[in-house]
Design a protein around this motif. Structure first.
Motif, PDB file in Angstrom:
ATOM      1  N   ARG A  52       0.712  -1.238   0.089  1.00 39.86           N
ATOM      2  CA  ARG A  52       0.114  -0.186   0.013  1.00 39.86           C
ATOM      3  C   ARG A  52       0.945   1.450  -0.052  1.00 39.86           C
ATOM      4  NH1 ARG A  52      -3.397  -1.171   4.078  1.00 39.86           N
ATOM      5  NH2 ARG A  52      -2.044  -0.379   5.666  1.00 39.86           N
ATOM      6  N   LEU A  53       1.896   1.252   0.786  1.00 34.51           N
ATOM      7  CA  LEU A  53       2.831   2.408   0.727  1.00 34.51           C
ATOM      8  C   LEU A  53       3.888   2.582  -0.299  1.00 34.51           C
ATOM      9  CD1 LEU A  53       3.294   2.553   4.828  1.00 34.51           C
ATOM     10  CD2 LEU A  53       1.643   4.095   3.267  1.00 34.51           C
ATOM     11  N   ALA A  54       4.347   1.519  -0.581  1.00 37.53           N
ATOM     12  CA  ALA A  54       5.507   1.322  -1.716  1.00 37.53           C
ATOM     13  C   ALA A  54       5.240   1.184  -3.086  1.00 37.53           C
ATOM     14  CB  ALA A  54       6.619   0.340  -1.414  1.00 37.53           C
ATOM     15  N   GLY A  55       4.219   0.683  -3.207  1.00 32.53           N
ATOM     16  CA  GLY A  55       3.492   0.570  -4.597  1.00 32.53           C
ATOM     17  C   GLY A  55       3.115  -1.099  -4.927  1.00 32.53           C
ATOM     18  N   GLU A  56       2.317  -1.519  -5.584  1.00 29.45           N
ATOM     19  CA  GLU A  56       2.159  -2.912  -6.106  1.00 29.45           C
ATOM     20  C   GLU A  56       3.477  -3.486  -6.680  1.00 29.45           C
ATOM     21  OE1 GLU A  56      -0.572  -4.805  -5.124  1.00 29.45           O
ATOM     22  OE2 GLU A  56      -1.156  -3.046  -4.240  1.00 29.45           O
ATOM     23  N   SER A  57       4.395  -2.902  -7.204  1.00 26.70           N
ATOM     24  CA  SER A  57       5.495  -3.511  -7.932  1.00 26.70           C
ATOM     25  C   SER A  57       6.694  -3.648  -6.937  1.00 26.70           C
ATOM     26  CB  SER A  57       6.067  -2.883  -8.935  1.00 26.70           C
ATOM     27  OG  SER A  57       6.491  -1.491  -8.414  1.00 26.70           O
ATOM     28  N   ALA A  58       6.594  -3.215  -5.484  1.00 26.02           N
ATOM     29  CA  ALA A  58       7.586  -3.344  -4.582  1.00 26.02           C
ATOM     30  C   ALA A  58       7.553  -4.940  -3.863  1.00 26.02           C
ATOM     31  CB  ALA A  58       7.467  -2.545  -3.467  1.00 26.02           C
ATOM     32  N   GLY A  59       8.671  -5.580  -3.576  1.00 28.87           N
ATOM     33  CA  GLY A  59       8.423  -6.774  -2.902  1.00 28.87           C
ATOM     34  C   GLY A  59       9.031  -6.598  -1.459  1.00 28.87           C
ATOM     35  N   SER A  60       8.441  -7.250  -0.647  1.00 24.40           N
ATOM     36  CA  SER A  60       8.980  -7.273   0.843  1.00 24.40           C
ATOM     37  C   SER A  60       9.511  -8.392   1.468  1.00 24.40           C
ATOM     38  CB  SER A  60       7.947  -6.714   1.818  1.00 24.40           C
ATOM     39  OG  SER A  60       6.850  -7.591   1.726  1.00 24.40           O
ATOM     40  N   ALA A  61      10.443  -8.677   2.280  1.00 21.15           N
ATOM     41  CA  ALA A  61      10.957  -9.723   2.831  1.00 21.15           C
ATOM     42  C   ALA A  61      10.898  -9.588   4.507  1.00 21.15           C
ATOM     43  CB  ALA A  61      12.213 -10.055   2.436  1.00 21.15           C
ATOM     44  N   GLN A  78      10.346   3.390 -11.207  1.00 21.03           N
ATOM     45  CA  GLN A  78       9.061   3.349 -12.034  1.00 21.03           C
ATOM     46  C   GLN A  78       9.269   4.577 -13.013  1.00 21.03           C
ATOM     47  OE1 GLN A  78       6.426   0.822 -11.671  1.00 21.03           O
ATOM     48  NE2 GLN A  78       8.050  -0.042 -10.455  1.00 21.03           N
ATOM     49  N   GLY A  79       8.643   4.324 -13.909  1.00 17.72           N
ATOM     50  CA  GLY A  79       8.496   5.409 -15.107  1.00 17.72           C
ATOM     51  C   GLY A  79       9.076   4.956 -16.214  1.00 17.72           C
ATOM     52  N   THR A  80       9.029   5.815 -17.318  1.00 16.68           N
ATOM     53  CA  THR A  80       9.400   5.350 -18.690  1.00 16.68           C
ATOM     54  C   THR A  80      10.994   5.477 -18.822  1.00 16.68           C
ATOM     55  OG1 THR A  80       9.408   7.707 -19.305  1.00 16.68           O
ATOM     56  CG2 THR A  80       7.524   6.250 -19.777  1.00 16.68           C
ATOM     57  N   VAL A  81      11.687   6.448 -18.177  1.00 19.85           N
ATOM     58  CA  VAL A  81      13.302   6.554 -18.176  1.00 19.85           C
ATOM     59  C   VAL A  81      13.761   5.419 -17.290  1.00 19.85           C
ATOM     60  CG1 VAL A  81      15.209   7.892 -17.760  1.00 19.85           C
ATOM     61  CG2 VAL A  81      13.163   8.640 -19.028  1.00 19.85           C
ATOM     62  N   GLY A  82      12.922   5.515 -16.060  1.00 17.72           N
ATOM     63  CA  GLY A  82      13.648   4.218 -14.949  1.00 17.72           C
ATOM     64  C   GLY A  82      13.357   3.043 -15.564  1.00 17.72           C
ATOM     65  N   SER A  83      12.367   2.803 -16.244  1.00 14.81           N
ATOM     66  CA  SER A  83      12.516   1.361 -16.692  1.00 14.81           C
ATOM     67  C   SER A  83      13.460   0.920 -17.759  1.00 14.81           C
ATOM     68  CB  SER A  83      11.243   0.883 -17.474  1.00 14.81           C
ATOM     69  OG  SER A  83      11.109   1.856 -18.519  1.00 14.81           O
ATOM     70  N   LEU A  84      14.264   2.073 -18.266  1.00 20.93           N
ATOM     71  CA  LEU A  84      15.599   1.782 -18.920  1.00 20.93           C
ATOM     72  C   LEU A  84      16.839   1.461 -18.282  1.00 20.93           C
ATOM     73  CD1 LEU A  84      14.911   4.597 -21.645  1.00 20.93           C
ATOM     74  CD2 LEU A  84      14.698   2.259 -21.932  1.00 20.93           C
ATOM     75  N   MET A  85      16.789   1.847 -16.933  1.00 20.60           N
ATOM     76  CA  MET A  85      17.778   1.683 -16.024  1.00 20.60           C
ATOM     77  C   MET A  85      17.837   0.585 -15.082  1.00 20.60           C
ATOM     78  SD  MET A  85      19.600   4.196 -16.545  1.00 20.60           S
ATOM     79  CE  MET A  85      20.390   5.848 -16.484  1.00 20.60           C
ATOM     80  N   PRO A  86      18.773  -0.357 -15.090  1.00 20.77           N
ATOM     81  CA  PRO A  86      18.479  -1.416 -14.266  1.00 20.77           C
ATOM     82  C   PRO A  86      18.881  -1.238 -12.788  1.00 20.77           C
ATOM     83  CG  PRO A  86      20.547  -1.608 -15.250  1.00 20.77           C
ATOM     84  CD  PRO A  86      20.082  -0.284 -15.809  1.00 20.77           C
ATOM     85  N   TRP A  87      18.148  -0.348 -12.315  1.00 22.16           N
ATOM     86  CA  TRP A  87      18.291   0.125 -10.582  1.00 22.16           C
ATOM     87  C   TRP A  87      17.370  -0.769  -9.912  1.00 22.16           C
ATOM     88  CZ3 TRP A  87      18.398   6.255 -11.058  1.00 22.16           C
ATOM     89  CH2 TRP A  87      19.323   6.734 -11.730  1.00 22.16           C
ATOM     90  N   THR A  88      17.876  -1.205  -8.872  1.00 21.21           N
ATOM     91  CA  THR A  88      16.936  -2.019  -7.838  1.00 21.21           C
ATOM     92  C   THR A  88      17.289  -1.223  -6.732  1.00 21.21           C
ATOM     93  OG1 THR A  88      17.319  -3.820  -9.108  1.00 21.21           O
ATOM     94  CG2 THR A  88      16.510  -4.218  -6.796  1.00 21.21           C
TER      95      THR A  88
END
Length: 121
Positions: A52-61, A78-88
């Motif tokens: 709910r706070l980080a977004g549906e694409s976020a994972g938690s452990a 997230q975002g168009t430019v963010g999807s081009l960068m492999p940042w985790t």
């Protein structure tokens, strides 16, 4: 000649800003998840809070060693430019589990020393 450089610079600034905002969201989600763990919530409830706070694409452990528990939130920018960068990105928060106190209300009698509270009236 200058226009492509300006567009590239703007794209880099927007990507950095998106990464910063995403990191802040992950940190807040990890802290909220750790607070929920301290209260005794289940890992599934913590995952719901994190999503709910980080977004549906976020994972938690969730990890625990009995006394200390941690919540780690990770995901991509997230975002168009963010999807081009492999940042985790990831954020973690640790908490100590609270113990339930089964004691009832404390009654203080005037003139009596209360050892358990360290009070005297």
């Amino acid at each position: 000649m200058a226009l492509p450089a300006v567009v590239l610079l703007l794209a880099m600034v927007l990507t950095g800003s998106a990464a910063g905002v995403t990191q802040l969201r992950f940190e807040e989600a990890a802290r909220a998840g750790a607070r929920a763990l301290a209260r005794g919530e289940s890992a599934a409830a913590v995952d719901g809070i994190v999503r709910r706070l980080a977004g549906e694409s976020a994972g938690s452990a969730v990890t625990s060693d009995g006394t200390w528990s941690s919540v780690t939130v990770s995901g991509r920018v997230q975002g168009t430019v963010g999807s081009l960068m492999p940042w985790t990105l990831s954020a973690s928060a640790w908490t100590r589990r609270e113990t339930a106190v089964a004691a009832g209300p404390v009654r203080i009698v005037p003139g009596q020393r209360h050892q358990s509270l360290g009070l005297s009236s």
